[in-house]
Write an enzyme that holds these catalytic residues in place. Structure first.
Site, PDB file in Angstrom:
ATOM      1  CE1 TYR A   1      -4.132  -2.339   5.101  1.00 32.48           C
ATOM      2  CE2 TYR A   1      -3.126  -0.338   4.230  1.00 32.48           C
ATOM      3  CZ  TYR A   1      -3.817  -1.512   4.026  1.00 32.48           C
ATOM      4  OH  TYR A   1      -4.181  -1.870   2.746  1.00 32.48           O
TER       5      TYR A   1
ATOM      6  CB  SER B   1      -0.904   0.017   1.235  1.00 27.94           C
ATOM      7  OG  SER B   1      -1.563   1.269   1.369  1.00 27.94           O
TER       8      SER B   1
END
Length: 563
Positions: A166, A152
């Site tokens: 995350y 990501s």
């Protein structure tokens, strides 16, 4: 893709479902793996994998459902064996499985924050490692395979205030991919995709940041189906020439993401690390970090260090005596003593605590222990101004054999998640301390990085520090409430501990090193340096064209200078 067999994790929805449909459209038999859990990993028992299978079959494709979790290593190994036994091979794995939680640093109770961190690392990093361990033996034996991880942008060029866990997990995925790809045998390729699309995860993130879900309009963003062509290209036979790379997809654009690259290096011999840092932080390292490039190549940016006499008053920019103490969390007593000696001229007394349970996979116990340890240290001193966390799976300055094959690389990641959790525990405790006291605090993370797993952990911890620095935590002083730094220690030589402790002491105490917060700092044999953050090296605008030979040529051209 005709007659290939693929496993797609997270295939029950979002990007994973669209990738499954696209691979089937191109002729692959697709095993759709999805546990049916919710976005946060909560067990819902949804039959999401079966929904995707029905879509594929309705379009004339071949697919089967596998309602298991990527965190279940036995089930994943069993699925790989069953797939090969049933279909004759396993040619492609796309790991799109993921969950999302938002443990903003310092906000949640210890058990809640620990559970969130452990769950995110377990799915994103642990699940990726599980799939690699299950699939690579089959692929290397067959001489063919394509694995596509999913990372990501908030673990690469960007940060996330609400998603430090995350982002750290996704940086570890990228770091593992960069290291694993080049050592795989011919015919087997591992790459990673960093997508941006209007998924449920994005919606959840915006809501967590305070957006009103009733007013969200994500129609201008790329949609999940726009990510499928890039994933399919990475999984194709033609793309086997590319290994160990990360591609960012925005649908109409594709970018090659460069890993952290060295932009400045400073010798730690000669004038010594303390003198070099005192002279070079402001004119050399700070501008390079701010601009993410070397600012050299012109007139010298500082006078020769040999011409600068030592300052009898102490270290350059030293604080007045009587500042608060520095807490060191670590198990290397000799290194802690060296650091205490380096901090003494700055007027910093040190207190030490062992890493203990903060460095284990027991996240809840570790997070609670870090908070207790920091609170006790603050109560037993005149005030706490800094915390140094020295934690990893290998001791500082202890040599080891180079890791050159893929099984050893995977094995070296066995303790990576626990290392990240340990540093996260102290970051959270520091954030809560600043919020409660209003007293500014610096945290320096020191990560041994002599193995691939250690280097992945060091990158993930740096991403943690970057995210924390972007989180608004105010203090009553002139500095931001919480400043975090990270140092990747990549030298096996005990002599380089001297440069390390001088660097850490400067990060703790020198006012001008505040500009290096969140930098990708590294200690190597005889020198220390600064790397740039991961960032796009080249971007291809598709302009309505398909991904294919022309985009491969763009990527080859971009990679040519790096060999």
């Amino acid at each position: 893709m005709r007659d290939r067999v693929a496993i797609v994790t997270g295939g029950g929805g979002g990007i994973g479902a669209e990738v499954s449909v696209e691979l089937a459209r191109r002729g692959a038999t697709v095993v759709v793996l999805d546990s049916g859990d919710g976005l946060r990993g909560e067990p819902l028992g949804e039959r999401s994998a079966e929904r995707t299978v029905r879509r594929i079959e309705a379009a004339g494709g071949r697919a089967v459902a596998a309602p298991i979790s990527v965190t279940d290593a036995d089930a994943v190994r069993g699925l790989v064996e069953e797939t090969v036994a049933r279909f004759g091979s396993l040619d492609v794995v796309v790991n799109a499985a993921g969950i999302v939680r938002f443990p903003r640093i310092g906000d949640a109770a210890a058990d809640v924050a620990a559970d969130d961190w452990a769950a995110l690392l377990g799915v994103h990093l642990g699940g990726y490692l599980t799939l690699l361990a299950a699939a690579l033996p089959r692929m290397t034996a067959a001489g063919y395979g394509r694995i596509v991880g999913v990372t990501s942008g908030v673990g690469l060029a960007r940060t996330s205030v609400d998603g430090p866990a995350y982002g750290s997990a996704k940086r570890a995925v990228a770091a593992l991919t960069w290291q694993l790809g080049p050592v795989l045998p011919p015919g087997v390729a591992v790459n990673a995709l960093s997508p941006i699309a209007a998924t449920r995860m994005v919606t959840e993130g915006l809501v967590a940041a305070g957006a009103d879900p009733r007013g969200l309009d994500l129609s201008a963003m790329p949609q999940p189906e726009h990510m499928a062509p890039a994933a399919a290209r990475l999984a194709s036979e033609e793309f086997g020439w590319c290994r160990g790379r990360v591609l960012f997809s925005a649908g109409s654009e594709v970018s090659l993401i460069a890993p952290p690259r060295l932009v400045e290096a400073v010798a730690t011999g000669g004038a010594g690390a303390a003198a070099a840092l005192g002279a070079l932080v402001r004119p050399v390292l700070a501008p390079a970090h701010a601009q993410q490039r070397s600012t050299g190549g012109s007139n010298p940016r500082s006078a020769p260090l040999a011409a600068a006499p030592p300052d009898p008053a102490g270290p350059s920019g030293s604080a007045e005596p009587g500042v608060g103490a520095c807490l060191v969390a670590g198990d290397d007593r000799a290194l802690i003593d060296q650091l205490a000696a380096a901090l003494a001229p700055w007027g910093y007394p040190t207190a030490a605590v062992p890493v203990g349970v903060t460095g284990t996979a027991d996240a809840a116990a570790g997070f609670a222990a870090a908070e207790r340890g920091l609170r006790r240290a603050a109560a037993s001193t005149a005030g706490l101004d800094a915390v140094v966390v020295i934690h990893g799976t290998q001791a500082i300055g202890v040599g080891g054999q180079p890791v050159v094959d893929w099984p050893a690389i995977l094995a070296s990641h066995a303790g990576t998640a626990a290392t990240i959790l340990g540093h996260a525990a102290w970051s959270r405790a520091a954030a809560r301390h600043v919020a409660a006291t209003g007293r500014a605090l610096r945290v320096v993370h020191v990560v041994p990085a002599l193995t691939p797993g250690g280097r992945s952990a060091a990158q993930a911890v740096t991403q943690l520090a970057r995210s924390v620095n972007d989180t608004p935590i105010t203090s009553t002083g002139p500095e931001p409430g919480l400043l975090e730094f990270a140092v990747s220690v990549e030298s096996p030589h005990p002599a380089d501990r001297v440069g390390l402790v001088e660097l850490v002491a400067s990060l703790v105490a020198a006012p001008d090193t505040a500009s290096l917060a969140g930098a990708e700092l590294v200690v190597r044999p005889g020198w220390l340096g600064l790397r740039a953050h991961p960032a796009p090296a080249v971007t291809a605008s598709l302009a309505g064209a398909e991904l294919g030979p022309w985009t491969d040529d763009v990527l080859r051209d971009a990679l040519a200078p790096f060999g």
